[in-house]
Design a protein around this motif. Structure first.
Motif, PDB file in Angstrom:
ATOM      1  N   THR A  55     -27.387 -28.887  27.909  1.00  0.00           N
ATOM      2  CA  THR A  55     -28.614 -28.192  28.287  1.00  0.00           C
ATOM      3  C   THR A  55     -29.125 -28.695  29.632  1.00  0.00           C
ATOM      4  N   PRO A  62     -22.854 -34.920  18.509  1.00  0.00           N
ATOM      5  CA  PRO A  62     -23.171 -33.510  18.771  1.00  0.00           C
ATOM      6  C   PRO A  62     -24.533 -33.321  19.427  1.00  0.00           C
ATOM      7  N   GLN A  63     -25.489 -34.152  19.051  1.00  0.00           N
ATOM      8  CA  GLN A  63     -26.820 -34.035  19.654  1.00  0.00           C
ATOM      9  C   GLN A  63     -26.782 -34.427  21.130  1.00  0.00           C
ATOM     10  N   TRP A 102     -35.038 -28.818  20.290  1.00  0.00           N
ATOM     11  CA  TRP A 102     -34.195 -28.470  21.438  1.00  0.00           C
ATOM     12  C   TRP A 102     -34.954 -27.625  22.449  1.00  0.00           C
ATOM     13  N   ALA A 108     -25.237 -31.608  23.063  1.00  0.00           N
ATOM     14  CA  ALA A 108     -26.154 -30.477  23.203  1.00  0.00           C
ATOM     15  C   ALA A 108     -27.210 -30.757  24.265  1.00  0.00           C
TER      16      ALA A 108
END
Length: 210
Positions: A157, A149-150, A6, A153
């Motif tokens: 971001t 969920p990825q 990430w 995220a």
């Protein structure tokens, strides 16, 4: 997706978003002309379009554009034509006085919907963005972990970084308002912004799917 992955994505997007392009140029030029507060609808249009592009990429539209030369070309040339038209319009715009304060009123403010629409169309004008997100996001995702969920995220971001840079460009433009507030300088600013949009349109017409 690990924290290190990430963090690598964050750094990558930070520098990619910082690179001047049609979106940032629009944020800058509207910041100069309207001030930060009245440029917020423009930024909302840009970010709404980017959200749709990310959603479309996740749904497979980016892969379709990458696979179809005809569809990619239709979207590409329509986007290029819009950027060139916007550039000509900006180049030929009369140098109208700017307010002295960062968000001062003027007769040339226009309305929020027009600024939102311009931001939306500029961000949607590049079919390469669909392919970009389709290619970018999977590089930072763990195929063995839940994808939803990825994606959230990564998209969250990207949104935070992209909106921060857009605000920075708009604020930078707003700070130039007083210095630019003369007919000659405004005329040159219109020509610079218009020429940049036209150049972006010409450049876009030459991009390929790969």
């Amino acid at each position: 997706m690990s924290f290190n992955t990430w963090l690598l994505f964050l750094v990558t997007v930070f520098f990619v978003s910082a690179t001047p392009g049609p979106n940032m140029l629009l944020a800058l030029s509207h910041g100069i002309r309207y001030g930060v507060r009245r440029t917020l609808p423009t930024l909302a249009g840009l970010l709404t379009a980017l959200g749709l592009i990310m959603a479309g990429s996740a749904a497979g539209l980016g892969a379709i554009l990458a696979a179809s030369e005809l569809l990619f070309s239709v979207v590409k040339y329509a986007g290029a034509a819009y950027l060139i038209w916007l550039g000509i319009k900006t180049w030929r715009a009369a140098p109208e006085p700017l307010g002295q304060g960062p968000d001062a009123d003027s007769a040339a403010q226009g309305n929020a919907w027009q600024r939102f629409r311009t931001g939306f169309l500029v961000a949607m004008s590049n079919p390469k963005a669909f392919v970009f997100f389709t290619a970018l996001f999977p590089q930072f995702m763990d195929a063995s972990a839940p994808q939803g969920p990825q994606l959230l995220a990564l998209a969250g971001t990207f949104y935070v970084i992209e909106s921060s840079w857009q605000l920075a460009y708009a604020a930078g433009g707003s700070r130039l308002r007083v210095w630019l507030n003369s007919p000659v300088r405004l005329s040159w600013m219109n020509r610079f912004a218009g020429g940049s949009f036209m150049a972006a349109g010409v450049a876009l017409s030459g991009v390929s799917r790969h």
